[in-house]
Design a protein around this motif. Structure first.
Motif, PDB file in Angstrom:
ATOM      1  N   SER A   1      24.847 -52.878 -30.052  1.00  0.00           N
ATOM      2  CA  SER A   1      26.266 -53.009 -30.409  1.00  0.00           C
ATOM      3  C   SER A   1      27.103 -51.934 -29.725  1.00  0.00           C
ATOM      4  N   ILE A   2      26.559 -50.729 -29.635  1.00  0.00           N
ATOM      5  CA  ILE A   2      27.283 -49.650 -28.954  1.00  0.00           C
ATOM      6  C   ILE A   2      27.415 -49.962 -27.467  1.00  0.00           C
ATOM      7  N   ASP A   3      26.331 -50.418 -26.852  1.00  0.00           N
ATOM      8  CA  ASP A   3      26.383 -50.764 -25.424  1.00  0.00           C
ATOM      9  C   ASP A   3      27.418 -51.845 -25.144  1.00  0.00           C
ATOM     10  N   ARG A   4      27.606 -52.746 -26.110  1.00  0.00           N
ATOM     11  CA  ARG A   4      28.573 -53.836 -25.948  1.00  0.00           C
ATOM     12  C   ARG A   4      29.958 -53.464 -26.481  1.00  0.00           C
ATOM     13  N   ARG A   5      30.099 -52.185 -26.897  1.00  0.00           N
ATOM     14  CA  ARG A   5      31.353 -51.651 -27.418  1.00  0.00           C
ATOM     15  C   ARG A   5      31.813 -52.383 -28.692  1.00  0.00           C
ATOM     16  N   LYS A   6      30.862 -52.876 -29.440  1.00  0.00           N
ATOM     17  CA  LYS A   6      31.157 -53.489 -30.735  1.00  0.00           C
ATOM     18  C   LYS A   6      30.922 -52.414 -31.806  1.00  0.00           C
ATOM     19  N   PHE A   7      31.889 -51.478 -31.883  1.00  0.00           N
ATOM     20  CA  PHE A   7      31.682 -50.275 -32.675  1.00  0.00           C
ATOM     21  C   PHE A   7      31.688 -50.530 -34.187  1.00  0.00           C
ATOM     22  N   LYS A   8      32.456 -51.502 -34.648  1.00  0.00           N
ATOM     23  CA  LYS A   8      32.452 -51.809 -36.084  1.00  0.00           C
ATOM     24  C   LYS A   8      31.085 -52.334 -36.507  1.00  0.00           C
ATOM     25  N   LYS A   9      30.517 -53.191 -35.683  1.00  0.00           N
ATOM     26  CA  LYS A   9      29.191 -53.732 -35.985  1.00  0.00           C
ATOM     27  C   LYS A   9      28.144 -52.624 -35.913  1.00  0.00           C
ATOM     28  N   ALA A  10      28.293 -51.746 -34.919  1.00  0.00           N
ATOM     29  CA  ALA A  10      27.361 -50.622 -34.785  1.00  0.00           C
ATOM     30  C   ALA A  10      27.439 -49.716 -36.006  1.00  0.00           C
ATOM     31  N   ARG A  11      28.661 -49.505 -36.521  1.00  0.00           N
ATOM     32  CA  ARG A  11      28.810 -48.646 -37.694  1.00  0.00           C
ATOM     33  C   ARG A  11      28.129 -49.265 -38.912  1.00  0.00           C
ATOM     34  N   ARG A  12      28.196 -50.592 -39.046  1.00  0.00           N
ATOM     35  CA  ARG A  12      27.522 -51.245 -40.180  1.00  0.00           C
ATOM     36  C   ARG A  12      26.016 -51.016 -40.110  1.00  0.00           C
ATOM     37  N   HIS A  13      25.468 -51.113 -38.896  1.00  0.00           N
ATOM     38  CA  HIS A  13      24.034 -50.856 -38.735  1.00  0.00           C
ATOM     39  C   HIS A  13      23.720 -49.397 -39.051  1.00  0.00           C
ATOM     40  N   CYS A  14      24.580 -48.495 -38.620  1.00  0.00           N
ATOM     41  CA  CYS A  14      24.366 -47.077 -38.868  1.00  0.00           C
ATOM     42  C   CYS A  14      24.470 -46.767 -40.366  1.00  0.00           C
ATOM     43  N   GLU A  15      25.397 -47.416 -41.050  1.00  0.00           N
ATOM     44  CA  GLU A  15      25.511 -47.241 -42.504  1.00  0.00           C
ATOM     45  C   GLU A  15      24.229 -47.678 -43.204  1.00  0.00           C
ATOM     46  N   GLU A  16      23.625 -48.770 -42.728  1.00  0.00           N
ATOM     47  CA  GLU A  16      22.372 -49.244 -43.306  1.00  0.00           C
ATOM     48  C   GLU A  16      21.261 -48.212 -43.090  1.00  0.00           C
ATOM     49  N   LEU A  17      21.222 -47.625 -41.882  1.00  0.00           N
ATOM     50  CA  LEU A  17      20.204 -46.624 -41.591  1.00  0.00           C
ATOM     51  C   LEU A  17      20.393 -45.369 -42.442  1.00  0.00           C
ATOM     52  N   LEU A  18      21.643 -44.982 -42.670  1.00  0.00           N
ATOM     53  CA  LEU A  18      21.918 -43.814 -43.506  1.00  0.00           C
ATOM     54  C   LEU A  18      21.591 -44.082 -44.973  1.00  0.00           C
ATOM     55  N   ARG A  19      21.771 -45.318 -45.397  1.00  0.00           N
ATOM     56  CA  ARG A  19      21.397 -45.657 -46.766  1.00  0.00           C
ATOM     57  C   ARG A  19      19.891 -45.511 -46.943  1.00  0.00           C
ATOM     58  N   ARG A  20      19.154 -45.886 -45.914  1.00  0.00           N
ATOM     59  CA  ARG A  20      17.703 -45.798 -45.978  1.00  0.00           C
ATOM     60  C   ARG A  20      17.204 -44.356 -45.818  1.00  0.00           C
ATOM     61  N   ASP A  21      17.904 -43.588 -44.999  1.00  0.00           N
ATOM     62  CA  ASP A  21      17.467 -42.225 -44.677  1.00  0.00           C
ATOM     63  C   ASP A  21      18.691 -41.317 -44.620  1.00  0.00           C
ATOM     64  N   PRO A  22      19.207 -40.880 -45.779  1.00  0.00           N
ATOM     65  CA  PRO A  22      20.497 -40.187 -45.836  1.00  0.00           C
ATOM     66  C   PRO A  22      20.529 -38.800 -45.210  1.00  0.00           C
ATOM     67  N   THR A  23      19.373 -38.187 -44.913  1.00  0.00           N
ATOM     68  CA  THR A  23      19.389 -36.838 -44.336  1.00  0.00           C
ATOM     69  C   THR A  23      19.112 -36.831 -42.836  1.00  0.00           C
ATOM     70  N   ASN A  24      18.946 -38.007 -42.222  1.00  0.00           N
ATOM     71  CA  ASN A  24      18.598 -38.061 -40.801  1.00  0.00           C
ATOM     72  C   ASN A  24      19.754 -37.521 -39.954  1.00  0.00           C
ATOM     73  N   PRO A  25      19.550 -36.435 -39.190  1.00  0.00           N
ATOM     74  CA  PRO A  25      20.645 -35.820 -38.436  1.00  0.00           C
ATOM     75  C   PRO A  25      21.180 -36.710 -37.322  1.00  0.00           C
TER      76      PRO A  25
END
Length: 203
Positions: A163-187
């Motif tokens: 999503s980032i490579d395709r500049r679809k940043f809103k979609k990329a942020r949703r994926h990143c939010e999911e990853l942070l929900r799973r692993d909230p301390t990942n730097p």
């Protein structure tokens, strides 16, 4: 671009997870030390109690709810039901399940002349292999066979990078939010999430 620079170094950062540390770590004790002192039978008895009572809620399995939950536990000098504070949230079902089990532990805490406080992490995962870190690990696969319809962290990371490579940043942020929900301390996830927000706010 700052965002692209972060993605370029992902191969070095992914998997380099930093353990959680309370902001005032001097006020906390090692959880094994506290459990050996305050829980009947010690740390091993606590783990046995936890695993014999915990379940993986059906809705959580179906909704692919996984991740690390950090719990601050304060045991009063009198023992009894400890004070339980969730330091982050995974989902209503998983949060409440951990609270339910810890509240059941009331009769097992030993009376002392002092208060004890510690932080313990619970890792919920669907797979049977160690994927998500935690002092206590709960596997849906071990309890009920898991759920094969849920994406792994690696798959979600791949979708985020695409999503980032395709500049679809809103979609990329949703994926990143999911990853942070799973692993909230990942730097790495935190850094990417911050950069995605900056990118979206700049538009």
């Amino acid at each position: 671009m700052k965002l692209q620079a972060i993605i370029c170094c992902c191969a070095l950062l992914l998997g380099g997870k930093i353990g959680f540390a309370p902001s005032n770590s001097a006020a906390f004790q090692n959880y094994n030390t506290v459990l050996n002192d305050r829980f009947e039978g010690g740390a091993e008895a606590f783990k046995k109690f936890f695993y014999s009572n915990i379940t993986y809620p059906f809705l959580s399995r179906n909704n692919c709810e996984i991740g690390q939950l950090y719990v601050r536990i304060t045991v009063s000098p009198e023992g009894g039901t400890p004070e339980i504070e969730l330091m982050n949230n995974l989902s209503g079902n998983l949060d409440q399940e951990v609270m339910r089990v810890l509240r059941k532990s009331a009769k097992h805490w030993i009376v002392r002349q002092y208060q004890s406080m510690f932080v313990i992490s619970v890792g919920f995962q669907l797979e049977n292999k160690p994927v998500i870190k935690g002092d206590l690990k709960v596997s849906a696969h071990a309890i009920s066979g898991g759920n094969g319809n849920c994406s792994s962290n690696r798959t979600v990371e791949h979708k985020m990078h695409q999503s980032i490579d395709r500049r679809k940043f809103k979609k990329a942020r949703r994926h990143c939010e999911e990853l942070l929900r799973r692993d909230p301390t990942n730097p790495f996830y935190k850094k990417v999430f911050k950069s995605l927000n900056e990118e979206l706010n700049a538009d």
